[in-house]
Design a protein around this motif. Structure first.
Motif, mmCIF file in Angstrom:
data_model
loop_
_atom_site.group_PDB
_atom_site.id
_atom_site.type_symbol
_atom_site.label_atom_id
_atom_site.label_comp_id
_atom_site.label_asym_id
_atom_site.label_seq_id
_atom_site.Cartn_x
_atom_site.Cartn_y
_atom_site.Cartn_z
ATOM 1 N N ILE A 1 -6.312 -17.292 4.239
ATOM 2 C CA ILE A 1 -4.949 -16.837 4.001
ATOM 3 C C ILE A 1 -4.327 -17.590 2.828
ATOM 4 O O ILE A 1 -3.650 -17.000 1.964
ATOM 5 C CB ILE A 1 -4.108 -17.002 5.283
ATOM 6 C CG1 ILE A 1 -4.637 -16.061 6.373
ATOM 7 C CG2 ILE A 1 -2.631 -16.723 5.007
ATOM 8 C CD1 ILE A 1 -4.064 -16.331 7.754
ATOM 9 N N TYR B 1 -5.635 -16.160 -0.413
ATOM 10 C CA TYR B 1 -5.068 -14.841 -0.726
ATOM 11 C C TYR B 1 -3.633 -14.990 -1.239
ATOM 12 O O TYR B 1 -3.227 -14.299 -2.182
ATOM 13 C CB TYR B 1 -5.076 -13.944 0.507
ATOM 14 C CG TYR B 1 -6.437 -13.749 1.151
ATOM 15 C CD1 TYR B 1 -7.617 -13.882 0.430
ATOM 16 C CD2 TYR B 1 -6.538 -13.414 2.502
ATOM 17 C CE1 TYR B 1 -8.854 -13.703 1.024
ATOM 18 C CE2 TYR B 1 -7.765 -13.226 3.107
ATOM 19 C CZ TYR B 1 -8.921 -13.381 2.375
ATOM 20 O OH TYR B 1 -10.140 -13.206 2.984
ATOM 21 N N LYS B 2 -2.857 -15.878 -0.619
ATOM 22 C CA LYS B 2 -1.476 -16.093 -1.065
ATOM 23 C C LYS B 2 -1.448 -16.662 -2.483
ATOM 24 O O LYS B 2 -0.652 -16.217 -3.331
ATOM 25 C CB LYS B 2 -0.764 -17.035 -0.089
ATOM 26 C CG LYS B 2 -0.484 -16.421 1.275
ATOM 27 C CD LYS B 2 0.038 -17.453 2.264
ATOM 28 C CE LYS B 2 1.390 -18.000 1.873
ATOM 29 N NZ LYS B 2 1.911 -18.940 2.889
ATOM 30 N N VAL C 1 -5.766 -6.427 1.526
ATOM 31 C CA VAL C 1 -6.809 -7.158 2.237
ATOM 32 C C VAL C 1 -7.798 -6.146 2.789
ATOM 33 O O VAL C 1 -7.399 -5.118 3.362
ATOM 34 C CB VAL C 1 -6.247 -8.007 3.399
ATOM 35 C CG1 VAL C 1 -7.382 -8.632 4.205
ATOM 36 C CG2 VAL C 1 -5.332 -9.092 2.869
ATOM 37 N N TRP D 1 -4.662 -11.676 11.891
ATOM 38 C CA TRP D 1 -3.402 -10.985 11.612
ATOM 39 C C TRP D 1 -2.210 -11.759 12.183
ATOM 40 O O TRP D 1 -1.139 -11.809 11.568
ATOM 41 C CB TRP D 1 -3.469 -9.577 12.159
ATOM 42 C CG TRP D 1 -2.420 -8.623 11.671
ATOM 43 C CD1 TRP D 1 -1.723 -7.715 12.433
ATOM 44 C CD2 TRP D 1 -1.965 -8.419 10.330
ATOM 45 N NE1 TRP D 1 -0.868 -6.974 11.657
ATOM 46 C CE2 TRP D 1 -0.999 -7.392 10.348
ATOM 47 C CE3 TRP D 1 -2.276 -9.010 9.110
ATOM 48 C CZ2 TRP D 1 -0.332 -6.943 9.210
ATOM 49 C CZ3 TRP D 1 -1.621 -8.569 7.965
ATOM 50 C CH2 TRP D 1 -0.660 -7.548 8.020
ATOM 51 N N GLN E 1 -2.138 -15.021 12.414
ATOM 52 C CA GLN E 1 -1.954 -16.166 11.527
ATOM 53 C C GLN E 1 -1.362 -15.757 10.182
ATOM 54 O O GLN E 1 -0.660 -16.547 9.543
ATOM 55 C CB GLN E 1 -3.288 -16.906 11.363
ATOM 56 C CG GLN E 1 -3.720 -17.596 12.654
ATOM 57 C CD GLN E 1 -5.065 -18.292 12.547
ATOM 58 O OE1 GLN E 1 -5.694 -18.313 11.501
ATOM 59 N NE2 GLN E 1 -5.517 -18.856 13.662
ATOM 60 N N CYS E 2 -1.637 -14.525 9.739
ATOM 61 C CA CYS E 2 -0.975 -14.033 8.522
ATOM 62 C C CYS E 2 0.538 -14.028 8.710
ATOM 63 O O CYS E 2 1.298 -14.426 7.816
ATOM 64 C CB CYS E 2 -1.464 -12.625 8.188
ATOM 65 S SG CYS E 2 -3.124 -12.548 7.509
ATOM 66 N N GLN F 1 1.955 -17.596 8.781
ATOM 67 C CA GLN F 1 1.905 -18.289 7.498
ATOM 68 C C GLN F 1 2.587 -17.525 6.367
ATOM 69 O O GLN F 1 2.476 -17.891 5.198
ATOM 70 C CB GLN F 1 0.444 -18.606 7.158
ATOM 71 C CG GLN F 1 -0.203 -19.530 8.182
ATOM 72 C CD GLN F 1 -1.679 -19.769 7.925
ATOM 73 O OE1 GLN F 1 -2.126 -19.795 6.782
ATOM 74 N NE2 GLN F 1 -2.463 -19.958 8.994
ATOM 75 N N PHE G 1 2.149 -14.484 5.059
ATOM 76 C CA PHE G 1 1.367 -13.657 4.129
ATOM 77 C C PHE G 1 1.624 -12.192 4.468
ATOM 78 O O PHE G 1 1.346 -11.749 5.577
ATOM 79 C CB PHE G 1 -0.113 -13.996 4.245
ATOM 80 C CG PHE G 1 -1.009 -13.135 3.386
ATOM 81 C CD1 PHE G 1 -0.728 -12.932 2.043
ATOM 82 C CD2 PHE G 1 -2.142 -12.540 3.926
ATOM 83 C CE1 PHE G 1 -1.551 -12.139 1.254
ATOM 84 C CE2 PHE G 1 -2.971 -11.760 3.150
ATOM 85 C CZ PHE G 1 -2.672 -11.555 1.808
ATOM 86 N N LYS G 2 2.168 -11.443 3.482
ATOM 87 C CA LYS G 2 2.594 -10.071 3.729
ATOM 88 C C LYS G 2 2.022 -9.119 2.671
ATOM 89 O O LYS G 2 2.712 -8.736 1.725
ATOM 90 C CB LYS G 2 4.118 -9.990 3.724
ATOM 91 C CG LYS G 2 4.781 -10.859 4.791
ATOM 92 C CD LYS G 2 6.299 -10.784 4.700
ATOM 93 C CE LYS G 2 6.963 -11.654 5.757
ATOM 94 N NZ LYS G 2 8.438 -11.590 5.680
#
Length: 436
Positions: free
Chosen positions: A245, A248-249, A256, A269, A271-272, A275, A277-278
């Motif tokens: 994650i 990716y951020k 994704v 998902w 944890q996204c 944290q 992450f959208k």
């Protein structure tokens, strides 16, 4: 009585008639790992035609087998007193074995079916964890085998298949990674993004195939103008995806994609969200096939996207009972009070093809004759045409694939086809929308 024994009891139908050879190898009925053991054939006759069916009724892949009881009930009803081959009616026994979503167990039960139950043909469904070890045992023991519900690359190359030679006894029908790529790109190209994708792939046969730098998603995505951030292979059933994650951020990923089992995606998902992450689009193979998974995510399931193998708008009919895809999904929902699932079509079609093979084989006592009937298959099924000889490799024939999105409505989630570019004969039901 075990579940397998109960299923076996339900499978015996009809009258007594001769079938095939028996196998002499009593000591190899059980194994502790998927090592290949060779059975020794001997000419004999049995009272029934026996179909072995290996499926993950328990474990993390159990969603693939959720509709098994419904499908087997339909198939057994159609079989009735048996099937006719060359003017003779043969009773049929379907022997069900649970792979427990474990490759070692899949190999064990395949050997039980070959050596103990002495099946005439063996079948398997649901990801390379099941299809591959079953097919390997069938190949080694020279038993005709048909499998489905696994992209053809993990099935073929995951078994060290050589395209120039292929396999002798094992045949497969499903779509391939090239079809997934075409379907995913068909969706993503319709939405403005920065074309930076976070790739998440497990260290298993599916994940290694999807993430393969030569044959998987990476080269195709690069060719289409997308940048893939591949963080390497994670261990299945992981409980921490922070490293992925964070990467990716940092890269600014707006998409994704990858291939995950349902428990892994649920962890990822969650944890996204934790944290911050959208991404705009999350398109994941395998995990997002099942309504039960989407429902468990609540509002966080709205807008997730996936490949779509099969559903009520596909324009096909069953060769066994004449049902259309809509009639079959409606029948499943009425019988179980649960939403339809994509594997229904492919598991049903597996029995369409298998029974068609047994009806056409010239000599049911000769495995080579059954094998010849497999290779000459030309059947219109509930998932479309199945005909070997026109596929990417000897042992594979392909079926059609589209893609779409889960949309939350007043009565729950619906899976809506949003692109049909790889298969224009399958109608679109809506347009891809970004995640909230």
């Amino acid at each position: 009585m075990s579940q397998d024994e109960k299923n076996n009891d339900k499978g015996l139908i009809g009258i007594v008639a001769p079938t095939r050879r028996q196998v002499v190898n009593a000591g190899a009925a059980l194994i502790a790992a998927p090592a290949i053991l060779r059975a020794i054939p001997a000419n004999a006759q049995s009272k029934t035609l026996k179909i072995g069916f290996v499926t993950p009724r328990s474990g993390p892949l159990a969603g693939f087998a959720e509709a098994d009881d419904f499908i087997l009930s339909q198939v057994r009803q159609v079989i009735g007193q048996g099937i006719t081959n060359n003017g003779v009616r043969y009773p049929v026994e379907i022997i069900v074995k649970d792979s427990q979503s474990n490759p070692n167990r899949a190999a064990e039960v395949a050997l039980e079916l070959i050596n103990g139950d002495k099946v005439d043909i063996i079948t398997a469904v649901a990801a390379p964890e099941t299809t591959n070890p079953v097919a390997d045992q069938a190949e080694a023991n020279e038993i005709p085998c048909i499998t489905t519900n696994c992209p053809w690359q993990p099935y073929f190359f995951g078994r060290n298949g050589n395209p120039a030679k292929g396999f002798d006894w094992t045949y497969h029908f499903f779509w391939g990674l090239e079809d997934v790529i075409a379907a995913f790109l068909g969706m993503w190209d319709d939405m403005p993004t920065n074309k930076i994708i976070g790739g998440i792939f497990p260290n298993d046969a599916d994940g290694n195939a999807w993430g393969d730098p030569k044959l998987g998603l990476p080269p195709a995505l690069a060719k289409a103008g997308y940048k893939l951030i591949d963080t390497g292979r994670y261990t299945p059933m992981s409980n921490d995806f922070t490293a992925q994650i964070s990467a990716y951020k940092q890269a600014g990923c707006e998409i994704v994609t990858g291939n995950m089992i349902p428990p892994d995606f649920a962890t990822f998902w969650a944890q996204c969200a934790q944290q911050g992450f959208k991404p705009k689009i999350v398109t994941i193979g395998k995990a997002l096939l099942f309504p039960s998974v989407i429902n468990s995510l609540g509002d966080r399931g709205d807008g997730l996207s996936s490949e779509i193998w099969w559903g009520p708008t596909h324009p096909f009919k069953s060769s066994l009972n004449g049902q259309s895809t809509k009639e079959m999904t409606d029948a499943y929902t009425a019988a179980t009070k649960r939403p339809w699932t994509q594997p229904i079509g492919y598991t049903h079609s597996l029995f369409e093809v298998t029974l068609d093979v047994l009806k056409r084989a010239k000599d049911l006592k000769d495995p080579k004759s059954i094998l010849a009937a497999i290779t000459s298959t030309n059947l219109n099924t509930i998932v479309g045409p199945v005909k070997w000889g026109n596929g990417p490799v000897k042992n594979v024939t392909k079926t059609e694939l589209v893609a779409g999105q889960w949309v939350k409505g007043p009565n729950g989630f619906d899976l809506v086809i949003t692109t049909n570019k790889p298969a224009p004969n399958i109608p679109v039901g809506g347009k891809l929308k970004p995640l909230a």
